[in-house]
Design a protein around this motif. Structure first.
Motif, mmCIF file in Angstrom:
data_model
loop_
_atom_site.group_PDB
_atom_site.id
_atom_site.type_symbol
_atom_site.label_atom_id
_atom_site.label_comp_id
_atom_site.label_asym_id
_atom_site.label_seq_id
_atom_site.Cartn_x
_atom_site.Cartn_y
_atom_site.Cartn_z
ATOM 1 N N ASP A 44 -1.544 -12.499 -15.388
ATOM 2 C CA ASP A 44 -2.691 -13.410 -15.457
ATOM 3 C C ASP A 44 -3.754 -12.936 -16.447
ATOM 4 N N GLY A 45 -3.432 -11.884 -17.218
ATOM 5 C CA GLY A 45 -4.365 -11.396 -18.234
ATOM 6 C C GLY A 45 -5.468 -10.516 -17.676
ATOM 7 N N ILE A 46 -5.376 -10.151 -16.389
ATOM 8 C CA ILE A 46 -6.406 -9.347 -15.724
ATOM 9 C C ILE A 46 -5.717 -8.286 -14.863
ATOM 10 N N LEU A 47 -6.276 -7.072 -14.850
ATOM 11 C CA LEU A 47 -5.803 -6.059 -13.915
ATOM 12 C C LEU A 47 -6.668 -6.126 -12.668
ATOM 13 N N ASN A 48 -6.122 -6.660 -11.576
ATOM 14 C CA ASN A 48 -6.884 -6.740 -10.330
ATOM 15 C C ASN A 48 -6.898 -5.376 -9.648
ATOM 16 N N ASP A 49 -7.556 -5.288 -8.497
ATOM 17 C CA ASP A 49 -7.707 -3.986 -7.828
ATOM 18 C C ASP A 49 -6.371 -3.357 -7.467
ATOM 19 N N ASN A 50 -5.427 -4.166 -7.001
ATOM 20 C CA ASN A 50 -4.098 -3.633 -6.649
ATOM 21 C C ASN A 50 -3.383 -3.084 -7.881
ATOM 22 N N GLU A 51 -3.457 -3.830 -8.991
ATOM 23 C CA GLU A 51 -2.803 -3.399 -10.236
ATOM 24 C C GLU A 51 -3.479 -2.154 -10.805
ATOM 25 N N LEU A 52 -4.811 -2.100 -10.718
ATOM 26 C CA LEU A 52 -5.543 -0.921 -11.195
ATOM 27 C C LEU A 52 -5.201 0.310 -10.361
ATOM 28 N N ASN A 53 -5.075 0.123 -9.055
ATOM 29 C CA ASN A 53 -4.717 1.249 -8.191
ATOM 30 C C ASN A 53 -3.301 1.731 -8.447
ATOM 31 N N PHE A 54 -2.375 0.785 -8.675
ATOM 32 C CA PHE A 54 -0.995 1.153 -9.007
ATOM 33 C C PHE A 54 -0.963 1.923 -10.328
ATOM 34 N N PHE A 55 -1.726 1.435 -11.313
ATOM 35 C CA PHE A 55 -1.829 2.089 -12.626
ATOM 36 C C PHE A 55 -2.393 3.507 -12.464
ATOM 37 N N GLN A 56 -3.460 3.633 -11.698
ATOM 38 C CA GLN A 56 -4.109 4.921 -11.465
ATOM 39 C C GLN A 56 -3.153 5.906 -10.784
ATOM 40 N N ARG A 57 -2.445 5.418 -9.778
ATOM 41 C CA ARG A 57 -1.499 6.260 -9.046
ATOM 42 C C ARG A 57 -0.320 6.679 -9.940
ATOM 43 N N THR A 58 0.124 5.732 -10.766
ATOM 44 C CA THR A 58 1.245 5.991 -11.676
ATOM 45 C C THR A 58 0.887 7.078 -12.688
ATOM 46 N N CYS A 59 -0.319 6.994 -13.254
ATOM 47 C CA CYS A 59 -0.716 7.911 -14.333
ATOM 48 C C CYS A 59 -1.302 9.224 -13.827
ATOM 49 N N PHE A 60 -2.058 9.166 -12.718
ATOM 50 C CA PHE A 60 -2.806 10.350 -12.281
ATOM 51 C C PHE A 60 -2.469 10.803 -10.856
ATOM 52 N N ASN A 61 -1.459 10.161 -10.257
ATOM 53 C CA ASN A 61 -0.974 10.541 -8.915
ATOM 54 C C ASN A 61 -2.042 10.447 -7.823
ATOM 55 N N THR A 62 -3.040 9.636 -8.055
ATOM 56 C CA THR A 62 -4.064 9.452 -7.023
ATOM 57 C C THR A 62 -4.714 8.080 -7.172
ATOM 58 N N PRO A 63 -4.933 7.367 -6.063
ATOM 59 C CA PRO A 63 -5.574 6.047 -6.176
ATOM 60 C C PRO A 63 -7.085 6.186 -6.379
ATOM 61 N N LEU A 64 -7.720 5.141 -6.842
ATOM 62 C CA LEU A 64 -9.174 5.119 -7.001
ATOM 63 C C LEU A 64 -9.823 4.666 -5.698
ATOM 64 N N GLU A 65 -10.890 5.345 -5.300
ATOM 65 C CA GLU A 65 -11.660 4.894 -4.142
ATOM 66 C C GLU A 65 -12.325 3.560 -4.483
ATOM 67 N N PRO A 66 -12.518 2.679 -3.495
ATOM 68 C CA PRO A 66 -13.128 1.363 -3.775
ATOM 69 C C PRO A 66 -14.442 1.446 -4.556
ATOM 70 N N GLN A 67 -15.284 2.427 -4.223
ATOM 71 C CA GLN A 67 -16.563 2.553 -4.923
ATOM 72 C C GLN A 67 -16.349 2.983 -6.367
ATOM 73 N N ALA A 68 -15.415 3.924 -6.563
ATOM 74 C CA ALA A 68 -15.113 4.390 -7.929
ATOM 75 C C ALA A 68 -14.591 3.231 -8.782
ATOM 76 N N LEU A 69 -13.796 2.361 -8.168
ATOM 77 C CA LEU A 69 -13.256 1.184 -8.855
ATOM 78 C C LEU A 69 -14.391 0.255 -9.293
ATOM 79 N N GLU A 70 -15.348 0.046 -8.409
ATOM 80 C CA GLU A 70 -16.509 -0.799 -8.725
ATOM 81 C C GLU A 70 -17.359 -0.163 -9.814
ATOM 82 N N ASP A 71 -17.521 1.160 -9.754
ATOM 83 C CA ASP A 71 -18.316 1.871 -10.763
ATOM 84 C C ASP A 71 -17.708 1.702 -12.151
#
Length: 619
Positions: free
Chosen positions: A201-228
């Motif tokens: 859809d041309g956008i990385l939503n929170d689920n996609e961003l968390n999957f990306f974060q986990r894939t690259c850095f082996n850790t998900p982003l906290e909700p607040q960190a995602l908003e920041d």
């Protein structure tokens, strides 16, 4: 990433090169300093990047120019050391050392430089005002650091920056003059964004961003960190965030920010996770993981690979019509460096009334590529990010290597899903039409195919006893004096002759006698153009008698000159014979045998399409 790093220290005599190395190793300033320190290797487990690091000293008093040139050519990064209280040593950086290094390194493989201002404990001022213009003039200079070997100031940082310049270089990513990322970096990150955009859809939503974060850095982003993160983008870019998701512009902006703030290791971690090397090209080890295929074995996609490819189809079939329009297909292959499927693919697999590749046709083409050229399949899956999205070690985990065909024959059963049928026949016998009829095209539709878009392959599914199998038809060039091993390697042979041409059958007999009479490969004779009056074949015996003598099934009548799609029964028979080459001729002649096979075909063909329709509805 590199397996080790080699750091060379050069500079004028007495600037403190050796003292810097000895202070790092002993963590105290040496009372006695030799002319030159021996080469030191720092093990991987004590370096921040977990990479063994070799530190090499240079002494004008102990080494020749030739030895210096050799060390320069071997170095991954060069630290040019000057003394902050010695103007002459600073001038020599540009008048002597940088030109010397440039002359002795390959122009295509730029060696990063670090400017090191030693003896900062002796002055109260900084040399940065003098050094910054030099850094702006030479793009190969990664950074500058002021330090003191005497009071151990910035010693560890100096060697960390040197290591970082090799493992996470700025040069390929960023252009300081334009204050923007380089084109190759933008291209690579754009592909990464599109692979990570799982719903397209041309956008990385929170689920996609968390999957990306986990894939690259082996850790998900906290909700607040995602908003920041999103707030930082919002403040700087009006269209960086849309529907509370990160757009491509926002994604690229974040990486530009990382690089500008000296955190290019973050961008490099992402690039390397998605298969890129130091030149921002996809690594050959990533695209072509090891895969051993013994002789007489074939390659097929396994269940996980089909699930992944179905999700890719789903992602790009935006109008949900179970087919890919030219625009949707172009969008799907946008993550490739080139368009892998030409117009011939549309004549290799099933298409809809618009000539667009259907869901079944799409999976068929992937099946064909895996069977004929598994290395190309691995490459294509690599471009699509299979190992990342499917969370597998490599693309090779999506491939099944079948067991030796001889074992199948001994056990009289097979686990294979793809069967190859080589189609032989004289010029004008109807081979091409036979292939196209398998894809549901009658003679009228076949006449619309342009000669330059013609394909010598056709692949689709056939159902045998309720099992879905792929039948791969290959039209063999008529000059049988030059048949290759590939032309002979198949599961079943199809010999095609034209019933209206009295000389057509003779060609089939020659091919059979020369190549297949003594082989264990089953053969079937196809009497094409059966809608035309049958003419006696100019051969010693009739086609029926020839088949009887050589224990083949009787010739099968076939025509594609029909008002609707041609009958598919013949293809079920071919697939069945390929699956069960040990079945006796008596069974092959039995109508019950074929009835059992074809009933399964009808039921499962309807079921298969209905199930896909059902799966589409909830989305």
């Amino acid at each position: 990433m590199r397996k080790d790093v080699r750091i060379l220290l050069v500079g004028e005599p007495k600037v403190g090169k050796t003292s810097l190395i000895m202070s790092l190793v002993s963590e105290e300033f040496p009372d006695v300093v030799p002319y030159r320190a021996e080469e030191i290797t720092i093990p991987a487990d004590v370096t921040p990047e977990r990479v063994p690091t070799h530190i090499v000293d240079y002494s004008e008093a102990e080494q020749t120019d030739e030895q210096l040139f050799q060390e320069i050519s071997k170095a991954n990064v060069i630290c040019i050391v000057y003394s902050v209280n010695n103007k002459k040593s600073i001038e020599k950086v540009t008048s002597h050392w940088i030109p010397l290094i440039t002359e002795n390194t390959d122009k295509d493989s730029r060696v990063p430089l670090i400017l090191v201002g030693n003896k900062s404990d002796l002055v109260e001022h900084s040399s940065m005002e003098t050094i910054l213009p030099i850094m702006n003039q030479y793009s190969e200079i990664e950074t500058c650091v002021e330090c003191s070997a005497k009071n151990l100031k910035n010693i560890s940082e100096l060697f960390y920056y040197a290591q970082k310049a090799v493992l996470h270089p700025t040069g390929p990513l960023y252009c300081p003059e334009k204050k923007d990322m380089k084109l190759l970096c933008v291209k690579a990150l754009t592909r990464i964004f599109k692979v990570s955009d799982l719903d397209n859809d041309g956008i990385l939503n929170d689920n996609e961003l968390n999957f990306f974060q986990r894939t690259c850095f082996n850790t998900p982003l906290e909700p607040q960190a995602l908003e920041d993160v999103k707030n930082v983008v919002r403040k700087n870019l009006s269209d960086g965030v849309c529907d509370n998701g990160l757009t491509l512009k926002g994604f690229l902006f974040l990486h530009t920010l990382f690089i500008q703030r000296g955190r290019h290791e973050t961008t490099w971690t992402v690039l390397r996770r998605f298969g890129y090397d130091d030149d921002l090209e996809l690594n050959q080890d990533y695209l072509f993981p090891p895969l051993k295929v013994p002789p007489d074995c074939t390659t097929e996609l396994n269940h996980n690979a089909y699930l992944f490819l179905q999700s890719v189809f789903d992602k790009h079939d935006k109008d949900r019509d179970c087919a890919l329009s030219p625009e949707e297909l172009k969008d799907l292959f946008d993550v490739f460096p080139y368009m892998p499927w030409g117009p011939d693919v549309n004549n290799t697999v099933c298409t809809n009334d618009h000539g667009w590749i259907t869901y079944q046709g799409y999976l068929s083409q992937w099946t064909l590529t895996t069977y004929l050229d598994v290395q190309r399949c691995l490459e294509y899956l690599g471009y699509l990010g299979y190992s990342i999205i499917a969370e597998q070690e490599s693309q090779a985990s999506g491939i099944t290597v079948t067991r030796d065909k001889k074992i199948d024959l001994q056990k009289k059963q097979t686990q294979r899903s793809v069967f190859r049928c080589n189609v032989f026949g004289d010029i004008g016998s109807g081979k091409s039409s036979f292939l196209q009829a398998f894809l549901g095209r009658n003679l009228m539709r076949q006449k619309m195919i342009r000669e330059e878009h013609r394909s010598y392959y056709a692949i689709s599914t056939a159902y045998v006893y309720g099992q879905e199998k792929y039948l791969l038809l290959h039209e063999v060039f008529p000059d049988f004096d030059y048949l290759s091993d590939a032309d002979m390697a198949c599961d079943i042979v199809c010999l095609v002759y034209d019933v209206s041409n009295p000389y057509s059958f003779e060609y089939c007999t020659k091919v059979f006698k020369q190549y297949f009479m003594d082989s264990k490969t089953p053969c079937m004779m196809i009497a094409t153009k059966s809608d035309l009056p049958e003419i006696k074949q100019m051969y010693g015996c009739s086609p029926l008698e020839f088949c009887r003598r050589h224990k083949m099934p009787p010739p099968q009548s076939f025509t594609c000159n029909t008002a609707v799609a041609p009958c598919r029964d013949i293809y079920t028979k071919l697939t069945t014979m390929a699956m069960y080459p040990h079945v006796s001729q008596a069974d092959l002649k039995s109508s019950t045998f074929w009835l059992r096979a074809s009933v399964g075909a009808t039921v499962f063909a309807v079921l298969g399409f209905t199930m896909y329709r059902v799966l589409l509805k909830p989305r």
